[in-house]
Motif scaffolding. Sequence first.
Motif, PDB file in Angstrom:
ATOM      1  N   GLY A 109       0.817  -1.205   0.000  1.00 19.24           N
ATOM      2  CA  GLY A 109       0.000   0.000   0.000  1.00 19.24           C
ATOM      3  C   GLY A 109       0.849   1.253   0.000  1.00 19.24           C
ATOM      4  N   ALA A 110       2.027   1.193   0.628  1.00 19.97           N
ATOM      5  CA  ALA A 110       2.950   2.317   0.602  1.00 19.97           C
ATOM      6  C   ALA A 110       3.530   2.502  -0.794  1.00 19.97           C
ATOM      7  N   ALA A 111       3.853   1.388  -1.457  1.00 21.18           N
ATOM      8  CA  ALA A 111       4.364   1.489  -2.826  1.00 21.18           C
ATOM      9  C   ALA A 111       3.299   2.084  -3.751  1.00 21.18           C
ATOM     10  N   ALA A 112       2.043   1.687  -3.567  1.00 19.62           N
ATOM     11  CA  ALA A 112       0.954   2.258  -4.362  1.00 19.62           C
ATOM     12  C   ALA A 112       0.743   3.724  -4.009  1.00 19.62           C
ATOM     13  N   ALA A 113       0.922   4.073  -2.744  1.00 15.47           N
ATOM     14  CA  ALA A 113       0.764   5.473  -2.319  1.00 15.47           C
ATOM     15  C   ALA A 113       1.821   6.358  -2.976  1.00 15.47           C
ATOM     16  N   TYR A 114       3.055   5.877  -3.049  1.00 15.50           N
ATOM     17  CA  TYR A 114       4.092   6.637  -3.752  1.00 15.50           C
ATOM     18  C   TYR A 114       3.729   6.805  -5.223  1.00 15.50           C
ATOM     19  N   ALA A 115       3.266   5.724  -5.860  1.00 14.19           N
ATOM     20  CA  ALA A 115       2.888   5.809  -7.267  1.00 14.19           C
ATOM     21  C   ALA A 115       1.729   6.778  -7.472  1.00 14.19           C
ATOM     22  N   TYR A 116       0.818   6.840  -6.507  1.00 15.94           N
ATOM     23  CA  TYR A 116      -0.298   7.797  -6.567  1.00 15.94           C
ATOM     24  C   TYR A 116       0.250   9.228  -6.543  1.00 15.94           C
ATOM     25  N   ALA A 117       1.102   9.510  -5.565  1.00 16.75           N
ATOM     26  CA  ALA A 117       1.648  10.859  -5.430  1.00 16.75           C
ATOM     27  C   ALA A 117       2.509  11.238  -6.626  1.00 16.75           C
ATOM     28  N   ALA A 118       3.206  10.270  -7.219  1.00 13.57           N
ATOM     29  CA  ALA A 118       4.073  10.552  -8.359  1.00 13.57           C
ATOM     30  C   ALA A 118       3.285  10.775  -9.643  1.00 13.57           C
ATOM     31  N   GLN A 119       2.140  10.107  -9.766  1.00 16.46           N
ATOM     32  CA  GLN A 119       1.328  10.253 -10.975  1.00 16.46           C
ATOM     33  C   GLN A 119       0.362  11.426 -10.908  1.00 16.46           C
ATOM     34  N   PHE A 120      -0.115  11.732  -9.709  1.00 17.78           N
ATOM     35  CA  PHE A 120      -1.129  12.776  -9.524  1.00 17.78           C
ATOM     36  C   PHE A 120      -0.569  13.818  -8.547  1.00 17.78           C
ATOM     37  N   ARG A 121       0.391  14.572  -9.014  1.00 15.01           N
ATOM     38  CA  ARG A 121       1.219  15.407  -8.141  1.00 15.01           C
ATOM     39  C   ARG A 121       0.468  16.574  -7.525  1.00 15.01           C
ATOM     40  N   ASP A 122      -0.636  16.977  -8.106  1.00 17.41           N
ATOM     41  CA  ASP A 122      -1.425  18.056  -7.525  1.00 17.41           C
ATOM     42  C   ASP A 122      -2.579  17.526  -6.685  1.00 17.41           C
ATOM     43  N   ALA A 123      -2.619  16.208  -6.470  1.00 11.86           N
ATOM     44  CA  ALA A 123      -3.770  15.593  -5.810  1.00 11.86           C
ATOM     45  C   ALA A 123      -3.459  15.076  -4.414  1.00 11.86           C
ATOM     46  N   VAL A 124      -2.252  15.330  -3.897  1.00  8.66           N
ATOM     47  CA  VAL A 124      -1.860  14.838  -2.570  1.00  8.66           C
ATOM     48  C   VAL A 124      -1.256  15.998  -1.775  1.00  8.66           C
ATOM     49  N   HIS A 125      -1.829  16.267  -0.599  1.00 11.22           N
ATOM     50  CA  HIS A 125      -1.268  17.286   0.289  1.00 11.22           C
ATOM     51  C   HIS A 125       0.062  16.810   0.872  1.00 11.22           C
ATOM     52  N   LYS A 126       0.015  15.646   1.513  1.00 18.03           N
ATOM     53  CA  LYS A 126       1.181  15.071   2.178  1.00 18.03           C
ATOM     54  C   LYS A 126       1.098  13.547   2.056  1.00 18.03           C
ATOM     55  N   LEU A 127       2.264  12.906   2.123  1.00 16.70           N
ATOM     56  CA  LEU A 127       2.363  11.460   1.949  1.00 16.70           C
ATOM     57  C   LEU A 127       3.112  10.856   3.134  1.00 16.70           C
ATOM     58  N   SER A 128       2.568   9.763   3.674  1.00 13.37           N
ATOM     59  CA  SER A 128       3.233   9.061   4.770  1.00 13.37           C
ATOM     60  C   SER A 128       3.429   7.596   4.393  1.00 13.37           C
ATOM     61  N   ILE A 129       4.657   7.130   4.518  1.00 11.94           N
ATOM     62  CA  ILE A 129       5.050   5.780   4.115  1.00 11.94           C
ATOM     63  C   ILE A 129       5.495   5.002   5.351  1.00 11.94           C
ATOM     64  N   PHE A 130       4.946   3.795   5.508  1.00 10.19           N
ATOM     65  CA  PHE A 130       5.311   2.941   6.635  1.00 10.19           C
ATOM     66  C   PHE A 130       5.829   1.593   6.132  1.00 10.19           C
ATOM     67  N   GLU A 131       6.998   1.198   6.619  1.00  9.97           N
ATOM     68  CA  GLU A 131       7.527  -0.160   6.467  1.00  9.97           C
ATOM     69  C   GLU A 131       7.470  -0.660   5.017  1.00  9.97           C
ATOM     70  N   MET A 132       8.119   0.112   4.127  1.00  5.20           N
ATOM     71  CA  MET A 132       8.263  -0.335   2.747  1.00  5.20           C
ATOM     72  C   MET A 132       9.510   0.297   2.160  1.00  5.20           C
ATOM     73  N   VAL A 133      10.223  -0.482   1.374  1.00  6.97           N
ATOM     74  CA  VAL A 133      11.303   0.030   0.545  1.00  6.97           C
ATOM     75  C   VAL A 133      10.840  -0.126  -0.895  1.00  6.97           C
ATOM     76  N   LEU A 134      10.783   0.952  -1.627  1.00  2.00           N
ATOM     77  CA  LEU A 134      10.152   0.960  -2.935  1.00  2.00           C
ATOM     78  C   LEU A 134      10.956   0.174  -3.965  1.00  2.00           C
ATOM     79  N   PRO A 135      10.292  -0.590  -4.822  1.00  2.00           N
ATOM     80  CA  PRO A 135      10.999  -1.251  -5.916  1.00  2.00           C
ATOM     81  C   PRO A 135      11.698  -0.237  -6.817  1.00  2.00           C
ATOM     82  N   GLY A 136      12.883  -0.602  -7.275  1.00  5.26           N
ATOM     83  CA  GLY A 136      13.555   0.197  -8.280  1.00  5.26           C
ATOM     84  C   GLY A 136      14.619   1.148  -7.777  1.00  5.26           C
ATOM     85  N   PHE A 137      14.793   1.257  -6.466  1.00  2.00           N
ATOM     86  CA  PHE A 137      15.779   2.187  -5.913  1.00  2.00           C
ATOM     87  C   PHE A 137      17.046   1.486  -5.433  1.00  2.00           C
ATOM     88  N   GLY A 138      17.107   0.160  -5.578  1.00  2.00           N
ATOM     89  CA  GLY A 138      18.305  -0.593  -5.249  1.00  2.00           C
ATOM     90  C   GLY A 138      18.380  -1.118  -3.838  1.00  2.00           C
TER      91      GLY A 138
END
Length: 292
Positions: A109-138
Motif C-alpha cells: 500500500g505504501a508502494a501504491a501510495a508513492y505511485a499515486y503521489a508521483a502520478q497525480f502530483r497536484d492531488a496529494v497534500h502530504k504522503l506518509s510511508i510505513f515499512e516499505m522500501v520501494l521497488p527500483g531504488f536498489g
Amino acid sequence: MTIVDSSTEFPLVEHHTATVGDVRIHFARAGAGEPLVLLHGWPQTWASWRRVIGPLSQKYTVIVPDLRGLGFTSKPDSGYDTNTVAKDVHGLVRSLGFDKIYLAGHDWGAAAAYAYAAQFRDAVHKLSIFEMVLPGFGIMEGAMQPQPGGNFLWHMAFQSVPDIPFALIEGREDIYLRWFFEHFAYDPTAFSEEDIALYVNAMTHVGSLRAGLEYYKSYFLSAEQNQEHAKTPLSIPVSAWGGEACLGGYTKQCLELAATDVRGGIIERCGHWIGEERPEFVADHLLEFFGE
C-alpha cells in the motif's frame, strides 16, 4: 449495501463498494472532514488500519479500500503494478467527490501510495510511508540477497516466480502467513489468534492468493515505473518510518531518493506490522504530520 459496525475493533465504520474501471473496490469509510486515504499491504486488508481509523476519523473523512485483488475487492487477472493500483485508488477518490487527499500506506500500500503521489502530483497534500522500501531504488533489491539464517527478504523473490509459490502455498495459508506475522514482528504476541485468522480467511477467498502473488510478479514493472517517477522527485512533505525489528532506517533512506522533503525514522518496539504493533504511534503521527 452499507454495513455499520460500532464495535471497539471497528468503530463507526461504513462499508461500501464502488466500480472503478475493471475493478469493484470494497472500502471502509468513517468520520468527516478532509479526505485521508489509508492503503494496506500484503497479506492484509483494510482491517490492518482498524485500530487507527477511530482517532483519525475525529478530524478526517477516512477512506480505507481493499486493494485490487485483496480482501473483498475483485480480483482481475492483471493490473497489479503499482501505477495501476494507484490509478484504482485515484478513481475511487474522484468517484467520492474528492480532488486532493492526505495519503498514507503500508507495505505494498505504501508502494501504491508513492505511485499515486508521483502520478497525480497536484492531488496529494502530504504522503506518509510505513515499512516499505520501494521497488527500483536498489535498496530492496539488495535486501533480497541471501544472508545466514534466512535473515533476508527471500519471499520477495520467491513470490515473484510464476506458478510454483501458488502450488506450494495453497491449502497451507495458515502455516505460511503465520510465519510472517511472527517473524516480522517485534512482539509476536501483538497478533491474537483472531487477528491471524482474519487475514488467513481473507487470503483463502477465491482468487486472493493468486492475486496477491501478482503484486510480486509485477515487481519488476513497478520498479521500472518508479525509476521513471524518481527523475522528478516529489516536492510535497513526506514522512517515512520503518519498524525497529524490520526495515528500520531503510524506509526513510529509500524515500530520500524519491522526494526532497522527507522526515521520519525508526519506530521503536515495532516490527513490520505497524497497525497491530504500534497503532497509537501511527495515529498520533498522522494527526500531527497531516495537521501541521
